[in-house]
Design an enzyme around this catalytic site. Structure first.
Site, mmCIF file in Angstrom:
data_model
loop_
_atom_site.group_PDB
_atom_site.id
_atom_site.type_symbol
_atom_site.label_atom_id
_atom_site.label_comp_id
_atom_site.label_asym_id
_atom_site.label_seq_id
_atom_site.Cartn_x
_atom_site.Cartn_y
_atom_site.Cartn_z
ATOM 1 N N GLY A 197 -8.484 -2.303 6.865
ATOM 2 C CA GLY A 197 -9.307 -3.390 6.318
ATOM 3 C C GLY A 197 -8.970 -4.725 6.963
ATOM 4 O O GLY A 197 -9.853 -5.539 7.244
ATOM 5 N N CYS A 243 -5.845 5.399 8.462
ATOM 6 C CA CYS A 243 -5.128 4.552 7.497
ATOM 7 C C CYS A 243 -4.113 3.725 8.279
ATOM 8 O O CYS A 243 -3.220 4.307 8.902
ATOM 9 C CB CYS A 243 -4.413 5.434 6.459
ATOM 10 S SG CYS A 243 -3.454 4.475 5.255
ATOM 11 N N HIS A 287 -15.912 -0.056 6.899
ATOM 12 C CA HIS A 287 -15.548 -1.298 6.201
ATOM 13 C C HIS A 287 -16.749 -2.224 6.078
ATOM 14 O O HIS A 287 -17.563 -2.306 7.003
ATOM 15 C CB HIS A 287 -14.428 -2.015 6.961
ATOM 16 C CG HIS A 287 -13.123 -1.283 6.915
ATOM 17 N ND1 HIS A 287 -12.204 -1.454 5.898
ATOM 18 C CD2 HIS A 287 -12.610 -0.314 7.726
ATOM 19 C CE1 HIS A 287 -11.182 -0.643 6.099
ATOM 20 N NE2 HIS A 287 -11.402 0.059 7.198
ATOM 21 N N CYS A 345 -4.570 -3.318 2.887
ATOM 22 C CA CYS A 345 -5.327 -2.270 3.589
ATOM 23 C C CYS A 345 -5.253 -2.594 5.078
ATOM 24 O O CYS A 345 -5.796 -3.617 5.510
ATOM 25 C CB CYS A 345 -6.775 -2.270 3.102
ATOM 26 S SG CYS A 345 -7.823 -1.048 3.932
ATOM 27 N N ASN A 362 0.909 -1.169 0.000
ATOM 28 C CA ASN A 362 0.000 0.000 0.000
ATOM 29 C C ASN A 362 0.937 1.204 0.000
ATOM 30 O O ASN A 362 1.768 1.330 0.902
ATOM 31 C CB ASN A 362 -0.848 -0.079 1.258
ATOM 32 C CG ASN A 362 -1.942 0.948 1.410
ATOM 33 O OD1 ASN A 362 -2.463 1.096 2.493
ATOM 34 N ND2 ASN A 362 -2.293 1.668 0.366
ATOM 35 N N ASN A 390 -1.879 1.089 7.279
ATOM 36 C CA ASN A 390 -0.533 0.970 6.692
ATOM 37 C C ASN A 390 0.169 2.332 6.737
ATOM 38 O O ASN A 390 1.385 2.419 6.934
ATOM 39 C CB ASN A 390 -0.635 0.481 5.241
ATOM 40 C CG ASN A 390 -1.113 -0.966 5.165
ATOM 41 O OD1 ASN A 390 -0.700 -1.803 5.959
ATOM 42 N ND2 ASN A 390 -2.002 -1.250 4.233
ATOM 43 N N GLU A 438 -10.527 -0.432 -1.916
ATOM 44 C CA GLU A 438 -10.572 0.693 -0.982
ATOM 45 C C GLU A 438 -11.429 1.852 -1.510
ATOM 46 O O GLU A 438 -11.398 2.185 -2.697
ATOM 47 C CB GLU A 438 -9.168 1.235 -0.699
ATOM 48 C CG GLU A 438 -8.324 0.337 0.170
ATOM 49 C CD GLU A 438 -7.141 1.079 0.776
ATOM 50 O OE1 GLU A 438 -7.238 2.319 0.971
ATOM 51 O OE2 GLU A 438 -6.120 0.418 1.042
ATOM 52 N N ARG A 439 -12.156 2.463 -0.572
ATOM 53 C CA ARG A 439 -12.855 3.726 -0.850
ATOM 54 C C ARG A 439 -11.824 4.736 -1.348
ATOM 55 O O ARG A 439 -10.776 4.906 -0.738
ATOM 56 C CB ARG A 439 -13.511 4.234 0.434
ATOM 57 C CG ARG A 439 -14.189 5.559 0.343
ATOM 58 C CD ARG A 439 -14.819 6.006 1.660
ATOM 59 N NE ARG A 439 -13.836 6.200 2.735
ATOM 60 C CZ ARG A 439 -14.162 6.753 3.897
ATOM 61 N NH1 ARG A 439 -15.404 7.127 4.159
ATOM 62 N NH2 ARG A 439 -13.232 6.898 4.841
HETATM 63 N N1 LIG Z 1 -9.211 4.015 1.624
HETATM 64 C C1 LIG Z 1 -9.367 4.207 3.073
HETATM 65 C C2 LIG Z 1 -8.191 5.044 3.616
HETATM 66 C C3 LIG Z 1 -6.875 4.282 3.567
HETATM 67 C C4 LIG Z 1 -6.937 3.016 4.365
HETATM 68 C C5 LIG Z 1 -5.896 1.956 4.018
HETATM 69 N N2 LIG Z 1 -4.908 2.317 3.043
HETATM 70 C C6 LIG Z 1 -5.255 1.405 5.299
HETATM 71 O O1 LIG Z 1 -4.103 0.961 5.266
HETATM 72 O O2 LIG Z 1 -5.986 1.357 6.327
HETATM 73 C C7 LIG Z 1 -10.676 4.931 3.341
HETATM 74 O O3 LIG Z 1 -11.156 5.649 2.459
HETATM 75 O O4 LIG Z 1 -11.199 4.767 4.455
#
Ligand SMILES: N[C@H](CCC[C@H](N)C(=O)O)C(=O)O
Length: 283
Positions: free
Chosen positions: A229, A75, A168, A226, A13, A77, A217-218
């Site tokens: 995630g 986030c 999620h 993620c 990521n 990662n 991912e959003r």
């Molecule tokens: N796309 C996620 C943000 C980044 C999360 C992901 N890169 C991680 O490592 O948790 C969202 O819109 O909530």
């Protein structure tokens, strides 16, 4: 203007990390999209903006912007890469660092083996706080959790929902390699029952201590890993009765280890954080 940046990745990521600890940085969504663009910019799933301590007892702040230019709450990662970043740049000599994010204070700590462990806070399962609109839906009880039916263009999938600060929706699949991530991911991400959209997880249970996971991912599309995630998938998997308290999560970009002792406890995530290169871009 010339903008110095650091390119980092945590289990594949990838991030553009910006140091705003000495001078504020306020870019527009369009500028963030440009930085994240893999053809016309640097290329990244998210942009991380590291800021100074916002309050006593907190060492830094850090903001997260998805590749689509939208700012989000958390986030996982990125939290590990943040900790490596501030340490490698000598911005702190602490190994356990408290950092303010939009969804609260989390605490990454650098491990002797080079990995980073992050206390990601407690998962939240109440639909209204994910947020998920469960109005009129009949949940399917599984273990001590529930799965919700989600209507996707003619098919119904069953998802467990959770927030790790960000939303999620996790479904169980037999094999992540053949899971319909490309087809269902975007439909789940923008499903009307998720007012803030959602990250769509596809989890294969290999054993009670081992899962394989893919996440659409959003705001970024499918990423190689993620972190939030992985936390959400394991927390839901434990409550659904499929997993034990410590789970190795194999993502396409690498392995994360997630530990959760159950409701009332926080989720701990351990994984890699790597600096790839530094550079400067004309914005
Ligand atoms: N796309 C996620 C943000 C980044 C999360 C992901 N890169 C991680 O490592 O948790 C969202 O819109 O909530």
């Amino acid at each position: 203007m010339k903008l110095r940046f650091t390119k980092m990745q945590g289990a594949g990521n990838d991030f553009v990390v910006l140091d705003a600890t000495r001078a504020p940085l306020d870019l527009s969504p369009g500028q963030y999209r440009h930085l994240a663009d893999r053809r016309f910019g640097i290329g990244a799933d998210q942009i991380l903006i590291v800021g100074p301590s916002p309050a006593p007892g907190v060492d830094f702040s850090y903001r997260i912007v998805n590749a689509d230019g939208g700012e989000v709450e958390q986030c996982g990662n990125g939290a590990r890469c943040f900790a490596k970043f501030v340490h490698e740049r000598g911005l702190t000599d602490k190994r356990a660092i408290r950092v303010q994010t939009l969804s609260g204070v989390i605490e990454p700590s650098l491990q002797d083996d080079g990995r980073v462990t992050v206390d990601m806070g407690e998962p939240v399962f109440e639909p209204g706080r994910v947020p998920f609109d469960a109005q009129g839906l009949v949940p399917r009880p599984v273990g001590d959790h529930v799965q919700w039916p989600l209507e996707l263009d003619g098919t119904t999938v069953y998802v467990a929902v959770a927030s790790m600060g960000n939303p999620h929706a996790v479904q169980r699949v037999d094999d992540v390699d053949t899971a319909p991530v490309a087809q269902q991911g975007p439909m789940i991400e923008s499903h009307p029952r998720f007012p803030r959209r959602v990250n769509a997880g596809f989890m294969q249970v290999v054993a009670r201590g081992h899962i394989r996971l893919r996440v659409h991912e959003r705001g970024a599309g499918e990423t190689l890993a993620c972190g939030t995630g992985a936390c959400a998938a394991v927390a839901c998997g434990i409550r659904l009765g499929w997993l034990d308290a410590r789970v190795d999560v194999d993502t396409r970009g690498g392995r994360l280890t997630i530990e959760w002792a159950g409701p009332g406890h926080t989720v701990r995530m351990t994984g890699p954080a790597v600096t790839v290169f530094e550079g400067e871009i004309e914005l």
